[in-house]
Write a protein that holds these residues in place. Structure first.
Motif, PDB file in Angstrom:
ATOM      1  N   LYS A  51      -4.218   6.548  -1.968  1.00 53.74           N
ATOM      2  CA  LYS A  51      -2.914   7.011  -1.483  1.00 53.74           C
ATOM      3  C   LYS A  51      -2.371   8.129  -2.369  1.00 53.74           C
ATOM      4  O   LYS A  51      -1.857   9.132  -1.871  1.00 53.74           O
TER       5      LYS A  51
ATOM      6  N   LYS B 101      -1.983  12.077  -1.107  1.00 53.89           N
ATOM      7  CA  LYS B 101      -0.694  12.766  -1.193  1.00 53.89           C
ATOM      8  C   LYS B 101      -0.815  14.033  -2.024  1.00 53.89           C
ATOM      9  O   LYS B 101      -0.271  15.089  -1.664  1.00 53.89           O
ATOM     10  N   SER B 102      -1.538  13.937  -3.132  1.00 52.68           N
ATOM     11  CA  SER B 102      -1.728  15.092  -4.006  1.00 52.68           C
ATOM     12  C   SER B 102      -2.471  16.215  -3.296  1.00 52.68           C
ATOM     13  O   SER B 102      -2.087  17.391  -3.376  1.00 52.68           O
TER      14      SER B 102
ATOM     15  N   VAL C  86      -0.110  18.859   8.333  1.00 52.61           N
ATOM     16  CA  VAL C  86      -0.238  18.228   7.020  1.00 52.61           C
ATOM     17  C   VAL C  86       0.946  17.306   6.763  1.00 52.61           C
ATOM     18  O   VAL C  86       0.790  16.193   6.238  1.00 52.61           O
ATOM     19  N   HIS C  87       2.143  17.742   7.140  1.00 50.37           N
ATOM     20  CA  HIS C  87       3.323  16.898   6.964  1.00 50.37           C
ATOM     21  C   HIS C  87       3.240  15.653   7.854  1.00 50.37           C
ATOM     22  O   HIS C  87       3.759  14.586   7.496  1.00 50.37           O
TER      23      HIS C  87
ATOM     24  N   CYS D  31      -2.684  16.757  -0.045  1.00 51.63           N
ATOM     25  CA  CYS D  31      -1.836  17.314   1.026  1.00 51.63           C
ATOM     26  C   CYS D  31      -0.797  18.281   0.445  1.00 51.63           C
ATOM     27  O   CYS D  31      -0.558  19.365   1.000  1.00 51.63           O
ATOM     28  N   ASN D  32      -0.197  17.896  -0.682  1.00 53.97           N
ATOM     29  CA  ASN D  32       0.788  18.770  -1.326  1.00 53.97           C
ATOM     30  C   ASN D  32       0.124  20.051  -1.832  1.00 53.97           C
ATOM     31  O   ASN D  32       0.705  21.138  -1.744  1.00 53.97           O
TER      32      ASN D  32
ATOM     33  N   LEU E 117       0.996   8.580   5.980  1.00 48.61           N
ATOM     34  CA  LEU E 117       0.762   7.929   4.685  1.00 48.61           C
ATOM     35  C   LEU E 117       1.935   7.025   4.318  1.00 48.61           C
ATOM     36  O   LEU E 117       1.737   5.935   3.750  1.00 48.61           O
ATOM     37  N   LEU E 118       3.149   7.433   4.652  1.00 53.32           N
ATOM     38  CA  LEU E 118       4.324   6.584   4.414  1.00 53.32           C
ATOM     39  C   LEU E 118       4.226   5.291   5.219  1.00 53.32           C
ATOM     40  O   LEU E 118       4.592   4.217   4.736  1.00 53.32           O
TER      41      LEU E 118
ATOM     42  N   ILE F 297      -9.169  16.061   1.505  1.00 54.86           N
ATOM     43  CA  ILE F 297      -8.238  15.225   2.280  1.00 54.86           C
ATOM     44  C   ILE F 297      -9.028  14.260   3.162  1.00 54.86           C
ATOM     45  O   ILE F 297      -8.713  13.071   3.262  1.00 54.86           O
TER      46      ILE F 297
ATOM     47  N   LEU G 174       1.183  13.237   5.984  1.00 55.55           N
ATOM     48  CA  LEU G 174       2.000  12.623   4.928  1.00 55.55           C
ATOM     49  C   LEU G 174       2.944  11.562   5.504  1.00 55.55           C
ATOM     50  O   LEU G 174       3.198  10.535   4.866  1.00 55.55           O
ATOM     51  N   SER G 175       3.450  11.817   6.709  1.00 58.13           N
ATOM     52  CA  SER G 175       4.315  10.807   7.337  1.00 58.13           C
ATOM     53  C   SER G 175       3.515   9.555   7.701  1.00 58.13           C
ATOM     54  O   SER G 175       4.012   8.429   7.598  1.00 58.13           O
TER      55      SER G 175
END
Length: 291
Positions: free
Chosen positions: A222, A226-227, A162-163, A229-230, A169-170, A253, A166-167
């Motif tokens: 986006k 992010k929401s 998951v992280h 995933c968190n 997504l950055l 997701i 998120l990476s």
């Protein structure tokens, strides 16, 4: 804390007369599927074992095997009806002589005749029943510990994936900053080359451009990705975490990732989206093993 659907546990207990061994093995399943193998002497305890197992195991394809070892090996031995055996043996001998058969194993045939051998079906008493249940609860405790340990390994793997999303997504956000200006510049250049700007109603063009760019905007996707995933990580670390809930979040997701890819209209972003999908597929595969 999450638990793995895969588990193994063994428990033993004895009282000087008998030793019971209970072994549990499980694989993943959407529902609880119990399969019990019991000695005939404790067949009357099957319902109690099923009831307890249903409460303590929750889900999975589970095999429960129970074995009993008696100090006095004759305690639960089968009984042979000697009179009936002799009667069968005598009749079989007479028939064999009449038909001229000399090679048949008449004694073995007599042993297999109905009601010659009767298993000792005396039910276990309360004391022996307690020995069985102690072995069962020990096996359950070891089984649960195994599931928790396996769950911790799954948790670390799921968190890392998951992280990773998120990476990615950055990376999308870095590319997205220049995407709209580049699209605007490309459209302006195409318009100038195709018909010449002097032949275009610029007010109308700007209106259409705003509408078109709005369709390509991925800001909401986006934010929601992010929401989600968190929330996945939060649910993963919750005390009531379970595979079904995490599965629902992973579906959300997936929807945002798909929308992100379809709206982006950018080759670089779509490549990043492919990597996101790869990680999400691995997450979904792992979730099949989460209780």
């Amino acid at each position: 804390m999450i638990k793995s659907m895969t588990g193994y546990g063994i428990g033993r207990h004895e009282n000087g007369t008998v030793k019971y061994t209970v072994e549990l093995k499980s694989l993943n399943s959407k529902f609880l599927e119990l399969s019990l193998r019991l000695p005939k002497v404790v067949s009357d305890r099957e319902l109690a074992l099923r009831t307890e197992a249903s409460k303590l195991i929750e889900r999975g394809k589970v095999n429960i095997t129970v074995s009993a070892e008696y100090v006095d090996q004759t305690a639960k031995a089968s009984n042979i009806n000697a009179a009936l055996l002799k009667q069968y043996y005598k009749q079989l001998q007479e028939i064999a002589q009449e038909v001229g058969e000399t090679k048949a194993s008449i004694f073995e045939m007599a042993l297999t005749m109905p009601e010659v051998v009767n298993a000792n079906e005396d039910a276990v008493d309360e004391e022996e029943g307690k020995v069985l249940m102690e072995a069962f609860y020990t096996a359950i405790a070891n089984f649960t510990k195994f599931r928790q340990d396996e769950g911790e390994v799954l948790k670390k793997d799921l968190e890392s994936r998951v992280h990773l999303i998120l990476s990615y997504l950055l990376q999308v956000e870095e590319v997205d900053g220049n995407r709209i200006p580049l699209i605007r510049e490309r459209l302006n250049r195409y318009l100038d080359e195709a018909v010449g700007k002097e032949n275009v109603d610029m007010n109308r063009f700007e209106q259409e451009l705003v509408y078109y760019i709005d369709k390509l905007d991925i800001t909401e996707e986006k934010v929601r990705l992010k929401s989600h995933c968190n929330y996945f990580v939060e649910a993963l670390n919750a005390s009531d975490s379970n595979g079904k809930k995490l599965g629902f979040i992973s579906q959300e997701i997936g929807r945002e990732i798909n929308t992100l890819g379809s709206k982006a209209n950018d080759a670089h972003i779509q490549q990043i989206v492919v990597r996101m999908k790869e990680e999400l597929e691995k997450i979904k595969e792992q979730l099949l093993n989460v209780l």
